[in-house]
Write an enzyme that holds these catalytic residues in place. Sequence first.
Site, short mmCIF file in Angstrom:
data_model
loop_
_atom_site.label_atom_id
_atom_site.label_comp_id
_atom_site.label_asym_id
_atom_site.label_seq_id
_atom_site.Cartn_x
_atom_site.Cartn_y
_atom_site.Cartn_z
N ASP A 10 38.90 42.88 43.97
CA ASP A 10 38.94 41.43 43.93
C ASP A 10 40.42 41.02 44.00
OD1 ASP A 10 38.16 38.67 43.29
OD2 ASP A 10 39.01 39.11 41.32
N ASP B 255 42.00 37.28 42.99
CA ASP B 255 42.40 36.41 41.88
C ASP B 255 41.89 36.97 40.54
OD1 ASP B 255 43.59 34.40 43.57
OD2 ASP B 255 41.57 33.81 44.12
#
Length: 219
Positions: A9, A11
């Site tokens: 991922d 953020d």
Amino acid sequence: MSIRLAVFDCDGTLVDSQANICAAMERAFAALGLPAPPRPAIRAIVGLSLVEAMALLAPALPPATHVALADTYKAIFRGMREDGELDAEPLYDGLVAALDVLAADGWRFGVATGKSDRGLAHVLAMHGLADRFVTLQTADRHPSKPDPAMLRAAMARAGALPHMTAMIGDTTFDMAMARAAGVRAVGVTWGYHREEALWRAGADTIAHRCADLAGCVAA
């Protein structure tokens, strides 16, 4: 030889971007004359595609307003970037060293993120990481997490099988996506969702520091 693929991922996992996301979200709601959600609520939806995020933040509003909020957010965020208003989105401590260790052990890297293509490219270029990743999957081309489409596309692009793939993320959406795709779910505690929520969402293991990642993905 089977490809080992670690999909990150962005953020809350690679970079700490909460200040910019919260500021842009508050401006988007204000632009439509709506009260902004509290910042803990905003942090909780980081990782989702924008329309889905708006639906969670403002469930009483009609779908057309969720779309309008998403479009307004994108325009505001783009304007903040062009005007030099974005705060730094720092890499988490030890992230580059962790990538080095994993790469030396034969892992290839991908990203699966709710960011746009443009936003992800900006972050990776800013930190000199663009060449590290063999596959980049974003909300521009896939359904929102936890739908497994991004992970399936990442594996197809890299030539990796599910049992040789790990999804590394800070949210329950990442853990649920990993489960749906049949890959190893590695939660991290330096992002925006709490550890107990990651376990409940199906994490196979939890990393508390970037230095833990090598052991977590291969365990």
